[in-house]
Write a protein that holds these residues in place. Structure first.
Motif, PDB file in Angstrom:
ATOM      1  N   GLN A  22       0.771  -1.218   0.000  1.00  0.00           N
ATOM      2  CA  GLN A  22       0.000   0.000   0.000  1.00  0.00           C
ATOM      3  C   GLN A  22       0.813   1.286   0.000  1.00  0.00           C
ATOM      4  OE1 GLN A  22      -2.834  -0.493   2.927  1.00  0.00           O
ATOM      5  NE2 GLN A  22      -4.251   0.975   2.050  1.00  0.00           N
TER       6      GLN A  22
ATOM      7  N   VAL B   3       4.432   9.148  -0.048  1.00  0.00           N
ATOM      8  CA  VAL B   3       3.631   8.425   0.938  1.00  0.00           C
ATOM      9  C   VAL B   3       4.528   7.716   1.952  1.00  0.00           C
ATOM     10  CG1 VAL B   3       1.997   6.535   1.262  1.00  0.00           C
ATOM     11  CG2 VAL B   3       1.722   8.097  -0.666  1.00  0.00           C
ATOM     12  N   TRP B   4       4.314   7.966   3.232  1.00  0.00           N
ATOM     13  CA  TRP B   4       5.020   7.285   4.292  1.00  0.00           C
ATOM     14  C   TRP B   4       4.393   5.918   4.545  1.00  0.00           C
ATOM     15  CZ3 TRP B   4       9.382   9.158   6.467  1.00  0.00           C
ATOM     16  CH2 TRP B   4       9.658  10.509   6.310  1.00  0.00           C
ATOM     17  N   SER B   5       5.195   4.924   4.826  1.00  0.00           N
ATOM     18  CA  SER B   5       4.648   3.670   5.330  1.00  0.00           C
ATOM     19  C   SER B   5       4.378   3.848   6.818  1.00  0.00           C
ATOM     20  CB  SER B   5       5.642   2.535   5.113  1.00  0.00           C
ATOM     21  OG  SER B   5       6.593   2.512   6.144  1.00  0.00           O
ATOM     22  N   PRO B   6       3.519   3.004   7.389  1.00  0.00           N
ATOM     23  CA  PRO B   6       3.202   3.157   8.817  1.00  0.00           C
ATOM     24  C   PRO B   6       4.442   3.052   9.697  1.00  0.00           C
ATOM     25  CG  PRO B   6       1.646   1.676   7.761  1.00  0.00           C
ATOM     26  CD  PRO B   6       2.713   1.968   6.749  1.00  0.00           C
TER      27      PRO B   6
ATOM     28  N   GLN C  20     -15.466  14.429   4.369  1.00  0.00           N
ATOM     29  CA  GLN C  20     -14.140  14.870   4.799  1.00  0.00           C
ATOM     30  C   GLN C  20     -14.232  16.074   5.734  1.00  0.00           C
ATOM     31  OE1 GLN C  20     -10.597  14.345   4.528  1.00  0.00           O
ATOM     32  NE2 GLN C  20     -11.467  12.325   4.419  1.00  0.00           N
TER      33      GLN C  20
ATOM     34  N   TYR D  63     -15.177  14.778   9.081  1.00  0.00           N
ATOM     35  CA  TYR D  63     -14.049  14.130   9.754  1.00  0.00           C
ATOM     36  C   TYR D  63     -13.121  15.182  10.371  1.00  0.00           C
ATOM     37  CZ  TYR D  63     -15.366   9.860   7.206  1.00  0.00           C
ATOM     38  OH  TYR D  63     -16.029   8.789   6.697  1.00  0.00           O
TER      39      TYR D  63
ATOM     40  N   GLU E 245     -14.068  16.252  13.694  1.00  0.00           N
ATOM     41  CA  GLU E 245     -13.677  15.361  14.788  1.00  0.00           C
ATOM     42  C   GLU E 245     -12.389  15.846  15.440  1.00  0.00           C
ATOM     43  OE1 GLU E 245     -15.206  12.689  16.135  1.00  0.00           O
ATOM     44  OE2 GLU E 245     -16.887  13.322  14.870  1.00  0.00           O
TER      45      GLU E 245
ATOM     46  N   GLN F 130     -11.200  16.872  19.648  1.00  0.00           N
ATOM     47  CA  GLN F 130     -10.112  16.271  20.402  1.00  0.00           C
ATOM     48  C   GLN F 130      -9.156  17.298  20.994  1.00  0.00           C
ATOM     49  OE1 GLN F 130      -8.478  13.368  17.658  1.00  0.00           O
ATOM     50  NE2 GLN F 130     -10.521  12.576  17.305  1.00  0.00           N
TER      51      GLN F 130
ATOM     52  N   ARG G 175      -6.789  20.025   2.116  1.00  0.00           N
ATOM     53  CA  ARG G 175      -7.732  19.454   3.063  1.00  0.00           C
ATOM     54  C   ARG G 175      -8.351  20.584   3.865  1.00  0.00           C
ATOM     55  NH1 ARG G 175      -5.455  20.226   7.794  1.00  0.00           N
ATOM     56  NH2 ARG G 175      -3.196  20.145   7.965  1.00  0.00           N
TER      57      ARG G 175
ATOM     58  N   ASN H  74      -6.487   1.397   6.364  1.00  0.00           N
ATOM     59  CA  ASN H  74      -6.105   1.435   4.963  1.00  0.00           C
ATOM     60  C   ASN H  74      -6.596   2.631   4.159  1.00  0.00           C
ATOM     61  OD1 ASN H  74      -4.660  -0.776   5.236  1.00  0.00           O
ATOM     62  ND2 ASN H  74      -6.181  -2.168   4.385  1.00  0.00           N
ATOM     63  N   GLN H  75      -7.839   2.989   4.396  1.00  0.00           N
ATOM     64  CA  GLN H  75      -8.451   3.906   3.473  1.00  0.00           C
ATOM     65  C   GLN H  75      -8.003   5.358   3.600  1.00  0.00           C
ATOM     66  OE1 GLN H  75     -12.455   3.095   3.613  1.00  0.00           O
ATOM     67  NE2 GLN H  75     -12.868   3.872   1.569  1.00  0.00           N
ATOM     68  N   TYR H  76      -7.557   5.719   4.728  1.00  0.00           N
ATOM     69  CA  TYR H  76      -7.336   7.136   4.962  1.00  0.00           C
ATOM     70  C   TYR H  76      -5.877   7.482   5.205  1.00  0.00           C
ATOM     71  CZ  TYR H  76     -12.215   6.287   5.808  1.00  0.00           C
ATOM     72  OH  TYR H  76     -13.497   5.875   5.675  1.00  0.00           O
ATOM     73  N   ASP H  77      -4.976   6.549   4.915  1.00  0.00           N
ATOM     74  CA  ASP H  77      -3.612   6.807   5.353  1.00  0.00           C
ATOM     75  C   ASP H  77      -2.591   6.923   4.230  1.00  0.00           C
ATOM     76  OD1 ASP H  77      -3.415   4.236   4.546  1.00  0.00           O
ATOM     77  OD2 ASP H  77      -2.502   3.488   6.387  1.00  0.00           O
ATOM     78  N   THR H  78      -3.034   7.060   3.001  1.00  0.00           N
ATOM     79  CA  THR H  78      -2.038   7.205   1.945  1.00  0.00           C
ATOM     80  C   THR H  78      -1.992   8.604   1.361  1.00  0.00           C
ATOM     81  OG1 THR H  78      -3.621   6.357   0.375  1.00  0.00           O
ATOM     82  CG2 THR H  78      -2.019   4.787   1.256  1.00  0.00           C
TER      83      THR H  78
ATOM     84  N   THR I 104      -3.727  14.804   2.522  1.00  0.00           N
ATOM     85  CA  THR I 104      -4.870  15.715   2.481  1.00  0.00           C
ATOM     86  C   THR I 104      -6.170  15.032   2.857  1.00  0.00           C
ATOM     87  OG1 THR I 104      -5.359  15.297   0.173  1.00  0.00           O
ATOM     88  CG2 THR I 104      -3.778  17.036   0.633  1.00  0.00           C
ATOM     89  N   VAL I 105      -6.104  13.826   3.381  1.00  0.00           N
ATOM     90  CA  VAL I 105      -7.314  13.076   3.713  1.00  0.00           C
ATOM     91  C   VAL I 105      -7.419  12.854   5.225  1.00  0.00           C
ATOM     92  CG1 VAL I 105      -8.507  10.874   3.445  1.00  0.00           C
ATOM     93  CG2 VAL I 105      -7.378  11.917   1.481  1.00  0.00           C
ATOM     94  N   TRP I 106      -8.530  13.255   5.812  1.00  0.00           N
ATOM     95  CA  TRP I 106      -8.813  13.016   7.224  1.00  0.00           C
ATOM     96  C   TRP I 106      -9.336  11.598   7.415  1.00  0.00           C
ATOM     97  CZ3 TRP I 106      -7.643  16.463  10.976  1.00  0.00           C
ATOM     98  CH2 TRP I 106      -7.431  17.793  10.600  1.00  0.00           C
ATOM     99  N   SER I 107      -8.924  10.954   8.492  1.00  0.00           N
ATOM    100  CA  SER I 107      -9.575   9.704   8.870  1.00  0.00           C
ATOM    101  C   SER I 107     -10.877  10.052   9.576  1.00  0.00           C
ATOM    102  CB  SER I 107      -8.678   8.888   9.787  1.00  0.00           C
ATOM    103  OG  SER I 107      -8.815   9.343  11.104  1.00  0.00           O
ATOM    104  N   PRO I 108     -11.819   9.115   9.647  1.00  0.00           N
ATOM    105  CA  PRO I 108     -13.100   9.421  10.299  1.00  0.00           C
ATOM    106  C   PRO I 108     -12.926   9.847  11.753  1.00  0.00           C
ATOM    107  CG  PRO I 108     -13.253   7.376   9.056  1.00  0.00           C
ATOM    108  CD  PRO I 108     -11.813   7.784   9.037  1.00  0.00           C
ATOM    109  N   GLU I 109     -11.789   9.514  12.376  1.00  0.00           N
ATOM    110  CA  GLU I 109     -11.560   9.930  13.764  1.00  0.00           C
ATOM    111  C   GLU I 109     -10.936  11.321  13.831  1.00  0.00           C
ATOM    112  OE1 GLU I 109      -9.901   7.223  12.508  1.00  0.00           O
ATOM    113  OE2 GLU I 109     -11.613   5.913  12.896  1.00  0.00           O
TER     114      GLU I 109
ATOM    115  N   LEU J  59      -4.737  12.709  10.902  1.00  0.00           N
ATOM    116  CA  LEU J  59      -4.005  12.716   9.629  1.00  0.00           C
ATOM    117  C   LEU J  59      -2.953  11.619   9.728  1.00  0.00           C
ATOM    118  CD1 LEU J  59      -3.550  16.561   9.236  1.00  0.00           C
ATOM    119  CD2 LEU J  59      -5.068  15.106   7.920  1.00  0.00           C
TER     120      LEU J  59
ATOM    121  N   GLN K  44      -0.954  10.032   7.659  1.00  0.00           N
ATOM    122  CA  GLN K  44       0.351  10.215   7.031  1.00  0.00           C
ATOM    123  C   GLN K  44       1.286  11.031   7.918  1.00  0.00           C
ATOM    124  OE1 GLN K  44       2.394   9.584   4.127  1.00  0.00           O
ATOM    125  NE2 GLN K  44       1.144   7.774   4.321  1.00  0.00           N
TER     126      GLN K  44
ATOM    127  N   TYR L 253       2.566   8.751  10.536  1.00  0.00           N
ATOM    128  CA  TYR L 253       3.587   7.835  10.013  1.00  0.00           C
ATOM    129  C   TYR L 253       4.943   8.539   9.915  1.00  0.00           C
ATOM    130  CZ  TYR L 253      -0.284   4.784   8.564  1.00  0.00           C
ATOM    131  OH  TYR L 253      -1.380   3.989   8.538  1.00  0.00           O
TER     132      TYR L 253
END
Lengths: 259, 259, 259, 259, 259, 259, 259
Positions: free
Chosen positions: E5, E12-15, F21, F24, F27, F31, F126, G4-8, G11-16, G19, G21, G24
């Motif tokens: 991924q 893109v950073w890996s985890p 987005q 999100y 959220e 926090q 974003r 998976n979905q929000y970490d690449t 500019t994308v927020w996770s539902p929580e 960020l 990335q 990471y």
């Protein structure tokens, strides 16, 4: 229907010739609190239900002055609406500065509709998530009521209502709109409030706090009627009526993107 | 056929050498209300069915003045049509300003078709979702009827019809077009309305409210005939005819992107 | 073969070293109506089958004047062809304006081929979906027949044919091309029509309506022969011949992207 | 190996440190018809097999004049080659205009290799799908033979061959290259043709039609030898030899991207 | 580890906080032929194994002159290396032109490392696939040996080796580097060749053909020693040693991206 | 609900007409540590809980001076907040420089909200992950308390609270806000601290270290009260109250994007 | 958690409301070798463990001079750190040139944090993978210790430690930081080394080779203490202590992106 493939990008047509992202943006309009507009031969009246996010906040402004002769009511994403209102106010100022006369409403409307259209064709933007009711008076003193929607379509109405539970208001307006042409301003205001009253959610009521009226007319610059000034009109309202059985028709209006 | 892979981007060819997004945009044209055009040796007449989104709204304008000698009828996404009309009006003004003469129709058409073509080749835009019928008179007084479609194709017609249920109108026009050359303007109008009458949806009818006629001709500047002015012509219409059994042929026309 | 992964982007090579999007665009050329070209030592003749989208429309122009000494026949996406023709016409005008002489055909061809090539290497565009046959006469009066294709390749031919069912025409031309050098213009036209006749679809026929001939030559500016002027030549045509058993070879030509 | 993930974008490394898109582009070179180059101490000779897309077409040019002292042979995507050739021709003209002397070959080569390299590192382009053999003479009269490939690598060779079935030619050249230094131009040409002869596909033969020779040398401006002028040399050719058992080695050369 | 991924995009950073594309590019360095560098108190020597793509080609240049006082050895993608070398040469010329003095090596190194870093952070580029050993002498006559890698990291070494089978060379250098400070230039060259000898692949040998030495020193401008000039040094080489059992350690060095 | 498809891009509407987005990003505000604001008729007070990342660090600034008459409290992503604060400070300076007067708060707010709105409509950015409470005094000395959120919405409040566990504070403010109008500044401060006290996490307490107060008022420039200066007010606080049973209502406020 | 979905994409927020990335990138900081910072009332001391990629290389610089009054310690991606250091050095020079005074540290810090923030909001870049400890003295001679992290957050510390195994150092600093204010510079250095000693990996030790100290203070320009100069301080170190049982707490610090 299987919509997955064609509905995440505004520049992609579905096989049925629809722009699904534009239709989704229209859903946003239906979730805004209601806004109604109607006009006589000399005056155009907008009415709106103001929401407040909490007891502690002022009610959100729903009716905005664009120019002396143009007012705007909004339903949908507030931030988008404010951005569009600012655009219109600037256009009005520019026109006055360059030509020395108020901008003709139909010209402002054409520019506004084009601004919407561009967001439905170009890749890097989303469509605006807001519907606008725009009341105006042209240079001959004739009032016009326009409505825009996220698709970039522009309609002229005798009377209209947008936002949550607005079907009830439209039903009311359809019953009475033939009488509006000769109404006095006061009568128009009562009609607007009567239409709005049907859009209030179940356990709430139309009051001087959440109601709002804006007037532009032949010899009447933009005037906002809120709070106590609204009281005499609220007192004249009839009983809240038949807004329950008609919700099913709600989708009809907003999806008409073609002519 | 399995279309999934090649139909979400206008810059991608399908293995069969087709641009599926362009074809999807053509579907949008078929959903617009009908528009017809026909011409004699001196005059070009457009006719259109106006839709109104609700009882409260004015009918949407379907026939637009582009210049004294050019008119435009639309079927499809209204916002796209308005944006294209504005483009054409500006081109006409610029030409008049620079050269002092009306723009030659074929030149305007070439520019318009190019504007369409670009949206079918460049990544960040979608094809326009509208078809246009454009009537015009050139500098020698000869009328021309053009049709554009989302693919950027441009056709010249003796007579044509686009939009929902337009196959019926085309059938009517094919039966009579050989007689049009010598018709009077009044006769052309009646032919246009007769063709349109077949395009009205099942339980509706062609009336002075939803009908609209636009004329340009040798010695005739753009003229719009609507409402009461339309009455004498409507009264001459024959019975609504045979528009049911021919719907199946509808796809034939719009997919012809190659020559 | 499993092509999915490498065929949706023009900037992506397949593991076999192919550009599949370019090959797909070539399919579009094969679907256009046929176009043929051939030349003697002094004259270059193009012939084309015109399609009409309906009984009501004029036939589409297939042979275009680029300059006095250059003509262009098209097969494929009309909108792309028109855009390319406009580009060539402008180049010709610019050259005349700057240098006072007609543009040398090979120079125009090199520029045109480059314009194609760029669409096959840069991300934001698709390859043009059109093949062109270009007849021209250079400054010494020598005729040249060029062919372009979506890959950006450029060929010079003694005689060629592109578009739907063009294999039949190529077979005819291969049989006779050695005699063309000394043919008169009239003989060349008959050869062109004879080749075209084999490309007409099953239940149709080559007529003065769908046939079209364009000539440029040593002392012959661009001349278009259509309609009644075409009649004497059509009358000389032999029987329609052997175009059925050779369809299988059709792919051979268009995929030759490498040298 | 599972290549799917890393082979659709030129800006993505595979986990093994390879650029798969560049390697795929190299496949395109192997599909072009063969091109050979060799040099003595005073002269550099290029030879090529010309393909013709049909009996009706001229053979494609495979050997191009870049400048008086530089020639170019191509194998791969013709449209890319032509675009690169045009670039080199322009560079040569610019250098002559600015400095008044012919461009030093190694400088042109460095610029050309850089132009290739950029297409392998930047997102919006694909690598060129063409290999070039470039013969040149520097200002001291010393001949150089360069080879480029899609990776942007640049090699200098005593003798080389690229394109389809070129392994046979390389085998021939490896056997004889030590004798080239003192060969006469005529002897070099025969060697080039002899090497080419092994690259002709099974049932075909090297003839005055498909063969082509280009010379640049110490006191020899670019000269192209084709058609009848080629006859005396073809007549001296030995039997076509051992090109069958060595095809297996073909991949060796083109993948050497690292040093 | 499941890398899918996060390893196809350099932004893109890996985890785990890694940039996998940069690590893949480092693999490319390990595949280039070996390059070693070492220095005494006055002189810096680079040695490299030259590869030739075929018997017919010259060996590829592996040691390049950047300026009088700066040399560069490369391992990895040649095209990227040449592009970087050109950049450095231009920087050197600019500095000389502007300030009239040779560029200080550490300043050139900082600029070069920055050029690498940008390709690891910005979307539209890939990291360079090449490692460089750069020998230089500063204005006080002190030699420096730098090493860059695709991550944009920059190291200063007493002695180093990069490329295929370079672990063997590093082992040799670690054993002897403490004696280098006082070596004569001739002794350094023998050490460099001795280290290189261990990097030659199994069935090959270090010869005057594939070996190459470049010297810069206190009073010594860039000097390249190749071919026969290399013979006296090759003759002094001991037996090829212990390069087999240490391959397992190879990864250690190149992945150290953090400090 | 299945949100996957519509929630990774800010320019994509969900079928329900929502911008996931943006939700999100909201959220993120929840926090941040709590921030409260309240006003009398002459003074506006902000209070905030400062967090420290470790025992070793200073507490993070939560209340920032934007101008003499404007203060800002933040909850959410600190880096975004600092970037927005800097923007506002620059706007204030510019206004003073150009017009010689302090910027009217409502004008700054409109610009700030627009800055937010743009990040919710344009592809490459974003939404900001921060909520701001902004206290200000206009030119007539009237205090205003504004709140922004990631959607670009702008609210005016009598009193408000944002951030983690802020529901408790809002409950307190709703109980007492009717008395605020006539409070003295000291009373307002105690109210602010009392509201904040309910937002402290379970095993912690409001102290002079983590508490912070900022005041702007009619005749009161921006004043920050922290550390020992806060002691007298902390001492007046009542017992920490009822903040446990109301957490469930937390979501109510922040999702109100429409009006 | 399913990330998976929000970490690449940054500019994308996770539902929580996170960020991923950016988080990471923070992992990258934890992998750099340790760096500590602490200050008295007059002096600020940085200490770092230098890594060397091999026996043959110099140790990597970990403490950099930004200006006379500003030093910088790094943990994470070296290339990113060097690029940021260069940015800061340039800012310092510019300030000196324009205003004639050293840049105020807090102003440099604000600009640096903004530079970080932009990489977390804009599409085409990745966040920096490096944490910085920055020691500085302001114009009044007061020392400040700042820490940045990939999120763009900026903290001021009394004492801090970042990088691999830095929890041990933080524990040491927390025990003693209250005594630092009045320490002499020599005492601060010993504290720094004592803290660092706990961060050395298992089988290694803090020595004059891998240790490094940088000082800035009231009347003390940037001074680097390395090698033999470090010996007297190393000799004073106590036994290496309790760094094993506290590794579990490591994550606590770096994830605190909100305030």
């Amino acid at each position: 229907m299987f919509r997955n493939q064609y509905d995440t990008d505004v520049t992609v047509w579905s096989p049925e010739g629809r722009l699904l992202q534009v239709e989704y943006a229209m859903e946003s309009v239906k979730q805004g609190s209601a806004c109604v507009g109607l006009r006589s031969d000399t005056t155009c009246v907008l009415g709106a239900l103001k929401r407040s996010v909490s007891e502690l906040s002022s009610h959100q402004k729903k009716l905005l002055e664009i120019d002396d002769h143009i007012a705007c009511g909004i339903a949908g994403l507030t931030a988008d609406a404010r951005s569009l209102a600012k655009y219109m106010q600037t256009e009005c100022l520019n026109h006055k500065y360059v030509y020395g006369t108020p901008i003709p409403p139909h010209q402002l409307m054409a520019d506004l509709a084009d601004k919407h259209q561009r967001t439905t064709q170009i890749y890097v933007r989303r469509p605006f998530g807001v519907g606008l009711l725009i009341s105006s008076v042209d240079s001959r003193g004739v009032p016009h009521l326009y409505q825009t929607c996220p698709s970039g379509n522009l309609y002229e109405f005798y009377a209209s209502a947008i936002g949550a539970r607005s079907q009830s208001a439209r039903t009311y307006l359809e019953k009475h709109y033939e009488t509006f042409a000769t109404c006095s301003t006061d009568q128009l205001i009562v009609h607007a409030l009567q239409a709005l009253a049907g859009c209030v959610s179940g356990d709430d009521e139309l009051t001087v706090d959440n109601g709002s009226i804006a007037i532009v007319g032949k010899d009447q610059s933009f005037t906002l009627i809120e709070g106590d000034a609204l009281k005499p009109y609220i007192d004249q309202l009839e009983q809240k009526a038949d807004n329950d059985d008609e919700e099913g028709e709600e989708e009809k209006e907003s999806e008409a993107m073609e002519t």
